[in-house]
Design a protein around this motif. Structure first.
Motif, short mmCIF file in Angstrom:
data_model
loop_
_atom_site.label_atom_id
_atom_site.label_comp_id
_atom_site.label_asym_id
_atom_site.label_seq_id
_atom_site.Cartn_x
_atom_site.Cartn_y
_atom_site.Cartn_z
N GLN A 127 0.81 -1.22 0.00
CA GLN A 127 0.00 0.00 0.00
C GLN A 127 0.84 1.27 0.00
OE1 GLN A 127 -3.37 -0.14 -0.35
NE2 GLN A 127 -3.18 2.04 -0.73
N ASN A 128 1.96 1.25 0.72
CA ASN A 128 2.83 2.42 0.82
C ASN A 128 4.20 2.06 0.25
OD1 ASN A 128 4.32 4.65 1.50
ND2 ASN A 128 4.05 4.47 3.71
N ASP A 170 -0.91 3.94 -2.70
CA ASP A 170 -0.87 5.28 -2.15
C ASP A 170 0.48 5.95 -2.43
OD1 ASP A 170 -3.39 4.97 -1.13
OD2 ASP A 170 -2.74 4.51 0.91
N GLY A 171 0.47 7.28 -2.49
CA GLY A 171 1.72 8.02 -2.62
C GLY A 171 1.90 8.63 -4.00
#
Length: 225
Positions: A74-75, A98-99
């Motif tokens: 996710q990250n 994300d990011g």
């Protein structure tokens, strides 16, 4: 165009004796070893992380194998430095995670790894427009990420063609359900990096499966030349 590369998905092998299993697979002469990292958030499954990769890297030095790490996390920025320290050669993260994509690309390069950008089946190739000149590889998923053994999505081949048209010399990888029955369609669409799990580990002769897949890609490259 980049050369043919066949990358067995090593998590299809023996978790109980991972280093020896990876070494055994190297005896079949693949080009890369494809390492799936899943965090239980971006995808529901949970697999290995940087400590395991680092432990195996101690047994298989950089000169002996290219670790192609597919980060289903996710990250993705969180894991760049740990994976670089663990010995990853390529860090492929998902556009959908994300990011900031551009910042993640920059961070991966700063940590000395090749950059791969992965697209889920539902993500269009148009998302690559501002990033394709800054990455080393695009991964077009031919299944939904997260679990092995899924059926190959032939409907992803037009996306592979679109990416190849955008970047004639880029490494383009396909991953998910690829085996001897569909590798030619992947190669003809423009993929030059083939990830296969059961297509190699489930073959009677893994070395022959790798040779067959490499020959299919090399033929497609020659036909386009």
């Amino acid at each position: 165009m980049s050369k043919a590369k066949i990358a067995p998905s090593i998590l299809s092998g023996d978790f109980a004796d991972m280093a020896n299993d990876w070494k055994k697979m190297l005896g079949n002469k693949p080009d890369w070893l494809h390492v799936d990292i899943m965090d239980g958030h971006f995808v529901p499954n949970l697999t290995i992380g940087p400590p395991i990769v680092k432990a195996v890297r101690k047994r298989i030095p950089k000169g002996e194998a290219f670790f192609d790490c597919h980060m289903m996390v996710q990250n993705p920025q969180q894991w760049v430095k740990p994976m670089a320290d663990a010995g990853a050669d390529q860090y492929t993260f998902h556009y959908e995670a994300d990011g900031d994509v551009a910042e993640t690309i920059k961070l991966i390069k700063e940590n000395g790894m090749r950059v791969g950008l992965a697209l889920k089946p539902g993500t269009p190739s148009s998302c690559l427009d501002e990033h394709i000149n800054n990455v080393d590889m695009v991964l077009v998923m031919t299944v939904e990420p997260g679990f092995g053994g899924q059926k190959f999505k032939a409907e992803m081949m037009p996306k592979v063609q679109e990416v190849r048209a955008l970047a004639p010399k880029l490494d383009i990888q396909v991953d998910g359900g690829v085996d001897a029955s569909n590798v030619c369609s992947c190669a003809d669409a423009g993929a030059n990096v083939i990830v296969a799990g059961t297509g190699i580990y489930g073959a009677e002769e893994p070395a022959e499966a790798i040779k067959l897949m490499r020959a299919a890609v090399e033929k497609a490259i020659a036909d386009r030349a």
